[in-house]
Design a protein around this motif. Sequence first.
Motif, PDB file in Angstrom:
ATOM      1  N   ASP A 154       7.021  -3.455  12.378  1.00  0.00           N
ATOM      2  CA  ASP A 154       7.154  -4.544  11.503  1.00  0.00           C
ATOM      3  C   ASP A 154       5.558  -4.770  11.038  1.00  0.00           C
ATOM      4  O   ASP A 154       5.521  -5.116   9.701  1.00  0.00           O
ATOM      5  N   GLU A 155       4.648  -4.863  11.707  1.00  0.00           N
ATOM      6  CA  GLU A 155       3.359  -4.991  11.220  1.00  0.00           C
ATOM      7  C   GLU A 155       2.898  -3.964  10.423  1.00  0.00           C
ATOM      8  O   GLU A 155       2.072  -4.229   9.455  1.00  0.00           O
ATOM      9  N   ILE A 156       3.114  -2.686  10.782  1.00  0.00           N
ATOM     10  CA  ILE A 156       2.915  -1.705   9.882  1.00  0.00           C
ATOM     11  C   ILE A 156       3.430  -1.444   8.483  1.00  0.00           C
ATOM     12  O   ILE A 156       2.790  -1.421   7.530  1.00  0.00           O
ATOM     13  N   LYS A 157       4.668  -2.036   8.409  1.00  0.00           N
ATOM     14  CA  LYS A 157       5.550  -2.188   7.361  1.00  0.00           C
ATOM     15  C   LYS A 157       5.056  -3.339   6.434  1.00  0.00           C
ATOM     16  O   LYS A 157       4.836  -3.009   5.045  1.00  0.00           O
ATOM     17  N   LEU A 158       4.569  -4.283   7.127  1.00  0.00           N
ATOM     18  CA  LEU A 158       3.757  -5.473   6.184  1.00  0.00           C
ATOM     19  C   LEU A 158       2.491  -4.936   5.889  1.00  0.00           C
ATOM     20  O   LEU A 158       2.224  -5.233   4.451  1.00  0.00           O
ATOM     21  N   ALA A 159       1.720  -4.469   6.444  1.00  0.00           N
ATOM     22  CA  ALA A 159       0.233  -3.898   6.251  1.00  0.00           C
ATOM     23  C   ALA A 159       0.488  -2.997   4.714  1.00  0.00           C
ATOM     24  O   ALA A 159      -0.163  -3.114   3.780  1.00  0.00           O
ATOM     25  N   ASN A 160       1.505  -2.096   5.111  1.00  0.00           N
ATOM     26  CA  ASN A 160       1.701  -1.192   4.091  1.00  0.00           C
ATOM     27  C   ASN A 160       2.156  -1.807   2.803  1.00  0.00           C
ATOM     28  O   ASN A 160       1.603  -1.315   1.522  1.00  0.00           O
ATOM     29  N   SER A 161       2.990  -3.020   2.852  1.00  0.00           N
ATOM     30  CA  SER A 161       3.502  -3.493   1.572  1.00  0.00           C
ATOM     31  C   SER A 161       2.435  -4.301   0.900  1.00  0.00           C
ATOM     32  O   SER A 161       2.295  -4.557  -0.170  1.00  0.00           O
ATOM     33  N   ILE A 162       1.394  -4.881   1.814  1.00  0.00           N
ATOM     34  CA  ILE A 162       0.409  -5.446   0.988  1.00  0.00           C
ATOM     35  C   ILE A 162      -0.681  -4.562   0.360  1.00  0.00           C
ATOM     36  O   ILE A 162      -0.967  -4.841  -0.748  1.00  0.00           O
ATOM     37  N   LEU A 163      -0.893  -3.382   0.937  1.00  0.00           N
ATOM     38  CA  LEU A 163      -1.581  -2.385   0.291  1.00  0.00           C
ATOM     39  C   LEU A 163      -1.055  -1.856  -1.098  1.00  0.00           C
ATOM     40  O   LEU A 163      -1.771  -1.705  -1.901  1.00  0.00           O
ATOM     41  N   ALA A 164       0.299  -1.908  -0.728  1.00  0.00           N
ATOM     42  CA  ALA A 164       0.872  -1.094  -1.856  1.00  0.00           C
ATOM     43  C   ALA A 164       0.944  -2.029  -3.392  1.00  0.00           C
ATOM     44  O   ALA A 164       0.881  -1.633  -4.558  1.00  0.00           O
ATOM     45  N   LYS A 165       0.653  -3.292  -3.250  1.00  0.00           N
ATOM     46  CA  LYS A 165       0.357  -3.972  -4.334  1.00  0.00           C
ATOM     47  C   LYS A 165      -0.631  -3.814  -5.013  1.00  0.00           C
ATOM     48  O   LYS A 165      -0.904  -4.164  -6.445  1.00  0.00           O
ATOM     49  N   GLU A 167      -1.856  -0.645  -5.391  1.00  0.00           N
ATOM     50  CA  GLU A 167      -1.637   0.805  -5.422  1.00  0.00           C
ATOM     51  C   GLU A 167      -2.585   1.664  -4.158  1.00  0.00           C
ATOM     52  O   GLU A 167      -3.018   2.784  -4.459  1.00  0.00           O
ATOM     53  N   LEU A 168      -2.444   0.982  -2.794  1.00  0.00           N
ATOM     54  CA  LEU A 168      -2.965   1.563  -1.855  1.00  0.00           C
ATOM     55  C   LEU A 168      -1.895   1.821  -0.957  1.00  0.00           C
ATOM     56  O   LEU A 168      -0.844   1.253  -1.019  1.00  0.00           O
ATOM     57  N   LYS A 169      -2.455   2.438   0.392  1.00  0.00           N
ATOM     58  CA  LYS A 169      -1.106   2.494   1.358  1.00  0.00           C
ATOM     59  C   LYS A 169      -1.985   2.791   2.731  1.00  0.00           C
ATOM     60  O   LYS A 169      -3.024   3.280   2.763  1.00  0.00           O
TER      61      LYS A 169
END
Length: 320
Positions: A154-165, A167-169
């Motif tokens: 869940d923490e990985i998914k949250l971190a990825n969603s924050i970075l995606a905003k 255009e990072l990942k």
Amino acid sequence: MNTMQKALNLPKIALGAWAWGSGAAGGDQVFGNHMSLEELKPVFEKSLAEGLNLWDTAAVYGMGSSETMLGELMKAVPREAVLLSTKFTPQIAEEVPNPAEKMIEDSFERLHTDIIDIYWIHNPADVARWTPELIPLAKAGKVKFIGVSNHNLDEIKLANSILAKEELKVSALQNHYSLLHRSSEDAGILEYAKENDMTFFSYMVLEQGALSGKYDTAHPFPEGSDRAAAYNDSLPQLETMIKSMSEIAERHHGTVAQIATAWAIAKGTVPIIGVTKVNQVEDAANAAKINLSTEEIDQLEELAQATGVKTLREWEKPMA
């Protein structure tokens, strides 16, 4: 091979410098080691000769002393000869306006560089609070790829969603993963990494030496070290497993440590192997050449399960 592996031309194995340095969370307290630059220089030189040029460290290891020792050795080679992986640890962040920037600048100074190939959020703490700290570092070109360590799914998914905003990942994941500790696999994190173009780095593949074949009830870990407290009581339960690993190693003209490492590679991960001696670098290089059969992988996992040994450590939480 995923995007980051291609871009960096990653070796199959990363080498870890956690056991270097001294002081809080350093090699002397955790591993019972007392390493000098003179002792580590041939280790570093051998790593580059073997093509194992990815070095993993962290600001918190020995409170900067691990980075300092690695940085001193790096001064003798071109920067592009080494891939650097280091970490931002929220738990030691200073109370300044941009704590991640402050920590990476300190790492730059110790490592004698101005760019980090893989920069990690070491422990999750507050994912929403700390993940954005790495965004300006990536956009400024100070960080090539972003990773998260010790995060659950869940923490990985949250971190990825924050970075995606922005255009990072998240490009890399790093968790404790070994024959004795497969919770990241059980939690679906390995599968998530494959599905989302992320490289999974497995640390403590050798359980700090407990799966190296070097330690047993007659040869325990050095008293007074964290390793002794964590593993010495489990050494009797591991003897049958280590014996079978030794037999598998003989078939492959290898060592017990190489088999534990080859298993992690076979599972699609990049093992991080802590090294303080030249022969350990050679072990790592040879492990990358071993191809275990499906039957051997199954046997190793059954043996590990039968030990009943749990190796969840004090800094981490269960992933599943």
